[in-house]
Structure formats: structure tokens, C-alpha cells
Write a protein that holds these residues in place. Structure first.
Motif, mmCIF file in Angstrom:
data_model
loop_
_atom_site.group_PDB
_atom_site.id
_atom_site.type_symbol
_atom_site.label_atom_id
_atom_site.label_comp_id
_atom_site.label_asym_id
_atom_site.label_seq_id
_atom_site.Cartn_x
_atom_site.Cartn_y
_atom_site.Cartn_z
ATOM 1 N N GLU A 1 0.823 -1.215 0.000
ATOM 2 C CA GLU A 1 0.000 0.000 0.000
ATOM 3 C C GLU A 1 0.857 1.266 0.000
ATOM 4 O O GLU A 1 0.615 2.194 -0.767
ATOM 5 N N LEU A 2 1.880 1.297 0.857
ATOM 6 C CA LEU A 2 2.740 2.475 0.938
ATOM 7 C C LEU A 2 3.562 2.663 -0.326
ATOM 8 O O LEU A 2 3.772 3.786 -0.781
ATOM 9 N N GLU A 3 4.016 1.576 -0.890
ATOM 10 C CA GLU A 3 4.798 1.670 -2.123
ATOM 11 C C GLU A 3 3.944 2.290 -3.225
ATOM 12 O O GLU A 3 4.402 3.152 -3.966
ATOM 13 N N GLU A 4 2.703 1.860 -3.308
ATOM 14 C CA GLU A 4 1.821 2.413 -4.334
ATOM 15 C C GLU A 4 1.637 3.917 -4.135
ATOM 16 O O GLU A 4 1.714 4.689 -5.083
ATOM 17 N N ALA B 1 3.697 5.931 -2.632
ATOM 18 C CA ALA B 1 4.981 6.623 -2.805
ATOM 19 C C ALA B 1 5.410 6.705 -4.266
ATOM 20 O O ALA B 1 5.965 7.715 -4.689
ATOM 21 N N VAL B 2 5.171 5.656 -5.023
ATOM 22 C CA VAL B 2 5.710 5.638 -6.390
ATOM 23 C C VAL B 2 4.710 6.076 -7.453
ATOM 24 O O VAL B 2 5.103 6.496 -8.529
ATOM 25 N N ILE B 3 3.436 5.996 -7.147
ATOM 26 C CA ILE B 3 2.435 6.415 -8.126
ATOM 27 C C ILE B 3 2.073 7.875 -7.828
ATOM 28 O O ILE B 3 1.066 8.183 -7.220
ATOM 29 N N THR B 4 2.944 8.754 -8.270
ATOM 30 C CA THR B 4 2.789 10.192 -8.055
ATOM 31 C C THR B 4 2.052 10.805 -9.244
ATOM 32 O O THR B 4 1.703 10.098 -10.189
ATOM 33 N N ASP B 5 1.849 12.103 -9.211
ATOM 34 C CA ASP B 5 1.190 12.775 -10.340
ATOM 35 C C ASP B 5 1.915 12.489 -11.657
ATOM 36 O O ASP B 5 1.281 12.288 -12.684
ATOM 37 N N GLU B 6 3.248 12.464 -11.587
ATOM 38 C CA GLU B 6 4.031 12.219 -12.802
ATOM 39 C C GLU B 6 3.795 10.814 -13.361
ATOM 40 O O GLU B 6 3.832 10.598 -14.571
#
Length: 146
Positions: A20-23, A25-30
Motif C-alpha cells: 500500500e505504501l509503495e503504491e 509513494a511511487v504512483i505520483t502525479d508524474e
């Protein structure tokens, strides 16, 4: 709480929380057009000259057929490209584009921060013990379905 209960609680929560946290953290606006699964495929492709579909599927422990659907999406989103081998036209290599390499490095940074946060709480002599314990968990999961 005994050791079994403590370890079980930590492992169950840890795996769920990391996913959950990885998602988050890595799925940002960019990178909002990517999923956590996409990021792991990008990680498996890796940097450099690329890999063939079989090698990537092996890294992810999935079938080439399952990978094909996700790969089509990554190619359409311009994170990866397919290139036919000059020696054997049947072989297709997958390589990250500049956009894909940027996503790879972004995901890699999350992993670096995660590992550093663990290491900063350990004494030097505790690191081999944790490494051995985590290796045991890894071996359990690798052999569980075999």
C-alpha cells in the motif's frame, strides 16, 4: 505476546503495508498512469540494453502470456519499447524508454529509502541476523508452491 504471534503480526502487516505504501509513494502525479504492478515490471525490465520477454517473465514468476498484456500497456504509455533481435527475428527485446528509466529510478529511490530506514535502526552486528531471517522468509515463499 509470544515470539510466534509477534513475528506473524509483523509479517502480515508488513507485507500489506509495503504494498500500500509503495503504491502511494511511487504512483505520483508524474506516474499516475502506472500501477504498482507496472512499476514492478519496469523494475524487472531494468536499465540497459533490455531483456527478452521470457527473462522478464521469469524474474516476475509469471507466464509470458500474462506479461504480454501488461507489456502492451507499458509500450502504449511510452515507458517501454519492443525491438527485434538482429540475429534471430523471432526474439523480441524489451527496453525502457527515457520515460521508463525515469520511472525505474523513481521506484528504485523508494526502495533505497525503505532499506536505509531499516538499517539506521540496527547496530552493525544485527544486520547479518536480519539478513539471515529475511533470507529464510524469502526461501519459504520461493519454495512454497514447488
Amino acid at each position: 505476546m509470544d515470539a510466534y504471534e509477534s513475528i506473524n503480526r509483523v509479517l502480515v502487516h508488513l507485507f500489506n503495508d509495503i504494498w500500500e505504501l509503495e503504491e502511494k509513494a511511487v504512483i505520483t502525479d508524474e506516474f499516475k498512469d502506472l500501477t504498482n504492478n507496472d512499476m514492478h515490471i519496469i523494475e524487472a525490465i531494468g536499465l540497459g540494453d533490455g531483456n527478452n520477454m521470457s527473462a522478464i517473465a521469469r524474474k516476475l514468476n509469471i507466464t509470458v502470456g500474462s506479461l504480454t498484456t501488461s507489456m502492451n500497456s507499458l509500450v502504449n504509455k511510452k515507458y517501454a519499447i519492443r525491438e527485434r533481435s538482429e540475429e534471430d527475428r523471432r526474439v523480441v527485446y524489451i527496453r525502457l524508454t527515457k520515460k521508463g528509466e525515469k520511472a525505474y529510478r523513481h521506484h528504485e529511490e523508494f526502495h533505497r529509502k525503505m532499506v536505509e530506514s531499516v538499517l539506521e535502526n540496527l547496530e552493525e552486528e544485527e544486520i547479518p541476523v536480519l539478513t539471515k531471517a529475511l533470507d529464510g522468509v524469502y526461501k519459504f515463499f520461493k519454495s512454497y508452491n514447488n
